[in-house]
Design an enzyme around this catalytic site. Structure first.
Site, PDB file in Angstrom:
ATOM      1  N   GLU A  17      10.384  24.353  -9.111  1.00 32.96           N
ATOM      2  CA  GLU A  17      11.426  24.033  -8.137  1.00 32.96           C
ATOM      3  C   GLU A  17      10.781  23.838  -6.771  1.00 32.96           C
ATOM      4  O   GLU A  17       9.915  24.606  -6.364  1.00 32.96           O
ATOM      5  CB  GLU A  17      12.456  25.164  -8.037  1.00 32.96           C
ATOM      6  N   TYR A  49      19.401  21.498  -3.169  1.00 32.50           N
ATOM      7  CA  TYR A  49      20.388  20.725  -2.397  1.00 32.50           C
ATOM      8  C   TYR A  49      20.924  21.631  -1.312  1.00 32.50           C
ATOM      9  O   TYR A  49      21.386  22.737  -1.587  1.00 32.50           O
ATOM     10  CB  TYR A  49      21.518  20.292  -3.333  1.00 32.50           C
ATOM     11  N   ALA A  51      23.742  21.763   1.142  1.00 31.96           N
ATOM     12  CA  ALA A  51      24.985  21.221   1.684  1.00 31.96           C
ATOM     13  C   ALA A  51      25.295  21.914   3.005  1.00 31.96           C
ATOM     14  O   ALA A  51      25.209  21.317   4.067  1.00 31.96           O
ATOM     15  CB  ALA A  51      26.121  21.396   0.694  1.00 31.96           C
ATOM     16  N   HIS A  80      19.398  19.165  -7.843  1.00 28.29           N
ATOM     17  CA  HIS A  80      20.465  20.146  -7.652  1.00 28.29           C
ATOM     18  C   HIS A  80      21.640  19.471  -6.945  1.00 28.29           C
ATOM     19  O   HIS A  80      21.456  18.592  -6.098  1.00 28.29           O
ATOM     20  CB  HIS A  80      19.991  21.301  -6.768  1.00 28.29           C
ATOM     21  N   ARG A 110      27.806  25.770  -8.027  1.00 26.79           N
ATOM     22  CA  ARG A 110      28.855  25.956  -7.020  1.00 26.79           C
ATOM     23  C   ARG A 110      28.244  25.961  -5.639  1.00 26.79           C
ATOM     24  O   ARG A 110      28.743  25.335  -4.715  1.00 26.79           O
ATOM     25  CB  ARG A 110      29.611  27.269  -7.255  1.00 26.79           C
ATOM     26  N   GLY A 111      27.171  26.718  -5.470  1.00 30.09           N
ATOM     27  CA  GLY A 111      26.535  26.870  -4.171  1.00 30.09           C
ATOM     28  C   GLY A 111      26.992  28.143  -3.479  1.00 30.09           C
ATOM     29  O   GLY A 111      28.051  28.702  -3.781  1.00 30.09           O
ATOM     30  N   ASP A 112      26.180  28.602  -2.537  1.00 25.00           N
ATOM     31  CA  ASP A 112      26.519  29.813  -1.783  1.00 25.00           C
ATOM     32  C   ASP A 112      27.602  29.515  -0.759  1.00 25.00           C
ATOM     33  O   ASP A 112      27.613  28.453  -0.129  1.00 25.00           O
ATOM     34  CB  ASP A 112      25.279  30.351  -1.065  1.00 25.00           C
ATOM     35  N   LYS A 166      30.729  26.769 -18.594  1.00 25.31           N
ATOM     36  CA  LYS A 166      29.807  25.720 -18.146  1.00 25.31           C
ATOM     37  C   LYS A 166      29.259  24.930 -19.333  1.00 25.31           C
ATOM     38  O   LYS A 166      29.179  23.697 -19.289  1.00 25.31           O
ATOM     39  CB  LYS A 166      28.633  26.334 -17.377  1.00 25.31           C
TER      40      LYS A 166
END
Length: 290
Positions: A17, A49, A51, A80, A110-112, A166
């Site tokens: 990663e 990623y 955002a 991602h 989902r993301g933090d 998922k």
């Protein structure tokens, strides 16, 4: 070939990663990292990623870096994609960009949640994002999993139930959050298989090379710290080079045990540090071919 299909071709998939450069840095600063990682012959490289409520989804560097990994380095990329701060329209823009650049594999997250940025309401969970992307042709989907349970989940049984959603939605491959106790990972895999989750599960390994790093990561993901690990941190705290080498050795020890026990794959969180990635890769190179 999709990344999920790699697991049908070899015994242990090995991947990295990386994350994009900071916003005030040119994107080509990632080239030095990728130049060195390419020599280690990973099976694929994932790109995070960011955002964070930052605005225009078309300006995210993830798409461009994923394209560079594929076109310049000839390595399959896994992009991602987080959804907590995005609308369906914004996600569609990113998907169009990925498709235009020939990137076919997505790690749907989902993301933090950023306490300073109210989350948007189109996607509550990663499974919602997977369902949305699955409705558009051309993408192969991966998901995240949590060996010790997601920090927001009530218990590990509920967490496995959510993970099954998922997979049922279309995730064909899973990458685990970091962990430092292999027994936690083995127990998780057993729960997943009992629940009928039969897709490949990669073990996410993060080499700890400084104390601030571990404190930050544990605060985010809640990974438990076994006595062997805490003794290592305590013993070498204040000695950066010794702690770096001890962290590399600990990660290698984890990986040797995981491969010996038939893990589907190892996903190394490189933190854009080619030196650490190289030391670990060289230590396990012969294990990958058996």
């Amino acid at each position: 070939m999709s990344i999920a299909n790699l697991f049908q071709k070899q015994s242990t998939v090995f991947s990295f990663e990386v994350f994009p450069p900071k916003r005030n840095s040119p994107i080509d600063t990632i080239y030095k990292t990728l130049d060195e990682l390419q020599d280690l012959k990973p099976d694929f490289i994932s790109v995070t990623y960011n955002a964070g409520g930052s605005g225009d989804p078309a300006k995210q560097p993830t798409c461009e870096i994923a394209s560079i990994i594929k076109e310049k380095y000839g390595i399959p990329p896994l992009a991602h994609l987080t959804c907590v701060n995005s609308t369906r329209e914004e996600i569609s823009i990113v998907l169009d960009e990925l498709k235009a650049k020939g990137v076919e594999d997505i790690l749907a997250l989902r993301g933090d949640i950023n306490p300073d940025v109210p989350p948007k309401t189109d996607f509550a969970h990663a499974s919602d994002l997977i369902t949305f992307i699955k409705g558009q042709s051309g993408f192969s989907l991966s998901g995240a999993c949590y060996p010790e349970g997601h920090c927001e989940c009530a218990d590990v049984v509920s967490d496995i139930h959510n993970l099954r959603k998922k997979v049922d939605a279309g995730a064909k491959h899973l990458i685990s959050q970091l962990f430092f106790d292999n027994s936690a990972f083995y127990s998780f895999v057993e729960r997943a298989r009992i629940a009928g989750i039969d897709v490949p599960i990669e073990a996410g390994i993060m080499p700890v090379v400084n104390k601030n790093q571990i404190e930050r990561m544990v605060s985010l993901c809640g990974a438990s710290l076994p006595p062997k690990f805490t003794k290592m941190i305590s013993r070498y705290d204040g000695h950066p080079e010794a702690l770096r080498d001890a962290g590399i050795a600990y990660a290698v020890d984890q990986i040797v045990d995981l491969i010996s026990n038939g893990v589907d794959g190892i996903h190394l969180y490189t933190m854009n540090n080619p030196y650490v990635a190289r030391k670990i890769s060289e230590s396990i190179s012969s294990l990958r071919t058996v």
